[in-house]
Motif scaffolding. Sequence first.
Motif, PDB file in Angstrom:
ATOM      1  N   ASN A  15       0.853  -1.182   0.000  1.00  0.00           N
ATOM      2  CA  ASN A  15       0.000   0.000   0.000  1.00  0.00           C
ATOM      3  C   ASN A  15       0.888   1.230   0.000  1.00  0.00           C
ATOM      4  O   ASN A  15       1.894   1.260   0.702  1.00  0.00           O
ATOM      5  N   ILE A 116      -1.494   4.743  11.743  1.00  0.00           N
ATOM      6  CA  ILE A 116      -2.833   4.466  11.222  1.00  0.00           C
ATOM      7  C   ILE A 116      -2.744   3.626   9.949  1.00  0.00           C
ATOM      8  O   ILE A 116      -3.509   2.685   9.761  1.00  0.00           O
ATOM      9  N   GLN A 117      -1.783   3.959   9.074  1.00  0.00           N
ATOM     10  CA  GLN A 117      -1.587   3.162   7.857  1.00  0.00           C
ATOM     11  C   GLN A 117      -1.245   1.723   8.203  1.00  0.00           C
ATOM     12  O   GLN A 117      -1.738   0.793   7.563  1.00  0.00           O
ATOM     13  N   ASP A 120      -4.396   0.093   9.393  1.00  0.00           N
ATOM     14  CA  ASP A 120      -5.310  -0.113   8.263  1.00  0.00           C
ATOM     15  C   ASP A 120      -4.897  -1.300   7.421  1.00  0.00           C
ATOM     16  O   ASP A 120      -5.737  -1.981   6.817  1.00  0.00           O
TER      17      ASP A 120
END
Length: 122
Positions: A15, A116-117, A120
Amino acid sequence: MSNVKFLEQFYGEMNQLGDVSIATIDQAREIFGRSEADPIIIELRDVAADAFGVEAELKSIDGIRDHVMNVDSCFLAHDGQNLLGFASVRIFSEFDLCYLHGVAVKNMDQQKGIGIQLLDAL
């Protein structure tokens, strides 16, 4: 070869958000159990020490190795050159449970959404 470049051959899903990439490593035990991975374990120890504000020498290499080897998936945040953070999880399918084994982001890279990434990516 940088540690990030060495790890590229093992990346699963990737990602990208801005300059930060989150790489998924699903064969963590196999990859981090290799002697060639020792410099990566040391770099991950340095990331964890910086994230928690302690001297790197006070963070156990074996403890970090446990956080990235004895898990089902490991997620690495990097900028193409340097490791910025990591998270690891255990998955207990029979209980429909995902256990966050650990997460750390370098102090200078905190407050940028990297944690947070990493979460996620789970």
